[in-house]
Write a protein that holds these residues in place. Structure first.
Motif, mmCIF file in Angstrom:
data_model
loop_
_atom_site.group_PDB
_atom_site.id
_atom_site.type_symbol
_atom_site.label_atom_id
_atom_site.label_comp_id
_atom_site.label_asym_id
_atom_site.label_seq_id
_atom_site.Cartn_x
_atom_site.Cartn_y
_atom_site.Cartn_z
ATOM 1 N N TRP A 141 0.880 -1.337 0.150
ATOM 2 C CA TRP A 141 -0.097 0.041 0.027
ATOM 3 C C TRP A 141 0.866 1.235 0.072
ATOM 4 C CZ3 TRP A 141 -4.991 1.175 -1.036
ATOM 5 C CH2 TRP A 141 -5.355 2.498 -0.557
ATOM 6 N N ARG A 144 2.099 1.797 -3.619
ATOM 7 C CA ARG A 144 1.120 2.209 -4.411
ATOM 8 C C ARG A 144 0.698 3.452 -4.073
ATOM 9 N NH1 ARG A 144 -3.116 4.518 -4.564
ATOM 10 N NH2 ARG A 144 -3.013 4.819 -2.415
ATOM 11 N N GLU A 145 0.622 3.793 -2.782
ATOM 12 C CA GLU A 145 0.523 5.311 -2.558
ATOM 13 C C GLU A 145 1.477 6.282 -3.044
ATOM 14 O OE1 GLU A 145 -1.733 8.442 -0.285
ATOM 15 O OE2 GLU A 145 -2.077 6.256 -0.647
ATOM 16 N N LEU A 147 3.413 5.882 -5.490
ATOM 17 C CA LEU A 147 3.390 5.970 -7.326
ATOM 18 C C LEU A 147 2.009 6.414 -7.781
ATOM 19 C CD1 LEU A 147 5.032 2.335 -7.961
ATOM 20 C CD2 LEU A 147 6.214 4.870 -8.071
ATOM 21 N N GLU A 148 1.145 6.546 -6.699
ATOM 22 C CA GLU A 148 -0.544 7.229 -7.105
ATOM 23 C C GLU A 148 -0.753 6.118 -8.066
ATOM 24 O OE1 GLU A 148 0.192 11.153 -8.388
ATOM 25 O OE2 GLU A 148 0.729 11.725 -6.392
ATOM 26 N N ALA A 149 -0.858 4.691 -7.873
ATOM 27 C CA ALA A 149 -1.550 3.936 -8.838
ATOM 28 C C ALA A 149 -2.726 3.728 -8.139
ATOM 29 C CB ALA A 149 -0.526 2.541 -8.682
ATOM 30 N N PRO A 150 -3.691 2.991 -9.041
ATOM 31 C CA PRO A 150 -5.109 2.700 -8.792
ATOM 32 C C PRO A 150 -5.046 2.027 -7.223
ATOM 33 C CG PRO A 150 -4.834 2.218 -10.626
ATOM 34 C CD PRO A 150 -3.706 2.508 -10.066
ATOM 35 N N GLU A 151 -5.929 2.055 -6.412
ATOM 36 C CA GLU A 151 -6.016 1.585 -4.910
ATOM 37 C C GLU A 151 -5.879 -0.073 -5.120
ATOM 38 O OE1 GLU A 151 -9.403 2.461 -2.593
ATOM 39 O OE2 GLU A 151 -8.730 4.365 -1.994
ATOM 40 N N ARG A 153 -4.020 -1.984 -6.761
ATOM 41 C CA ARG A 153 -2.725 -2.397 -7.216
ATOM 42 C C ARG A 153 -1.769 -2.725 -6.137
ATOM 43 N NH1 ARG A 153 -1.127 -2.222 -12.699
ATOM 44 N NH2 ARG A 153 0.527 -3.218 -12.035
ATOM 45 N N TRP A 154 -2.063 -2.551 -4.803
ATOM 46 C CA TRP A 154 -1.379 -2.990 -3.904
ATOM 47 C C TRP A 154 -1.339 -4.515 -3.723
ATOM 48 C CZ3 TRP A 154 -3.488 -6.407 -0.381
ATOM 49 C CH2 TRP A 154 -4.915 -6.234 -0.229
ATOM 50 N N THR A 156 -0.878 -6.600 -6.241
ATOM 51 C CA THR A 156 -0.039 -7.084 -7.165
ATOM 52 C C THR A 156 1.494 -6.959 -6.626
ATOM 53 O OG1 THR A 156 0.351 -5.013 -8.438
ATOM 54 C CG2 THR A 156 -1.667 -6.349 -9.065
ATOM 55 N N SER A 176 9.077 9.327 -4.039
ATOM 56 C CA SER A 176 9.431 8.346 -5.016
ATOM 57 C C SER A 176 10.159 7.083 -4.506
ATOM 58 C CB SER A 176 10.450 9.193 -5.857
ATOM 59 O OG SER A 176 11.684 9.494 -5.455
#
Length: 200
Positions: A141, A144-145, A147-151, A153-154, A156, A176
């Protein structure tokens, strides 16, 4: 004025394959933690926190043996949790995982990780090195946070036992990902906890 956040998954838990929710480290897990402590020994940590679960607390204690000046504190924000539920765009491959997770567990995990991001990803003055000893889903998480990926995606993002992930924030820049799941300190026979074997 650079903030480094070191994220570590706990060492291998004893008898984890039998579905136990928590427990002490296995002999292999203790060795993983010892080698991780050697890897991190030269870093000037300012603070350390760990999940209150036994496997994470024992990992923290082993690191403190190598780094006596570093006293790790338990934090409920680092408990193992499920930080979000399924989404429409999520591949159906992950549906079985969420089949046994309740809405209440998801809401609790979401609230926990919102608080954790607010606490551990906040800005500080001056250079800072912080260590978090926690769990696979929590680290996924955080990555993911940043990288600002969709929720979803954690789910994966997987971390090996005592794998090392490093996040960094420099002045006037966003967070980063510097390193993800680095296993250079672990020989192939100690690389456990991933869904697929990884011995390279």
């Amino acid at each position: 004025m650079t903030h480094y956040l070191y994220l570590v998954r706990h060492g291998e838990q004893l008898d984890a394959e039998h579905g136990l929710p928590d427990g002490p480290l296995s002999p292999r897990g203790r060795r993983q933690a010892q080698l991780l402590a050697e890897r991190l020994g030269g870093i000037p940590f300012d603070a350390s926190w760990h999940s209150p679960l036994e496997r994470a607390a024992e990992t923290a204690a082993i690191l403190s043996e190598r780094m006596p000046a570093l006293a790790s504190e338990p934090s409920p924000l680092l408990f193992d949790c499920v930080p979000s539920g399924p989404a429409e765009e999520m591949p159906s491959f992950y549906d079985p995982f969420f089949g046994s997770v309740t809405e209440a567990e998801i809401e609790a995990g979401r609230a926990q990780m919102a608080d954790a991001a607010g606490e551990f990803l906040r800005q500080h003055r001056g250079d800072r090195h912080d260590l978090l000893i926690t769990h696979n889903f929590v680290i996924g998480w955080f990555v993911r946070e940043v990288l600002e990926a969709p929720e979803w995606r954690w789910v994966t993002l997987n971390q090996a036992n005592c794998g090392l992930t490093v996040l960094v924030q420099k002045p006037r820049r966003p967070w980063s990902l510097l390193v993800h799941n680095d296993l250079a300190h672990l020989p192939p026979e100690l690389r456990t906890g991933l869904p697929e074997p990884w011995a390279i």
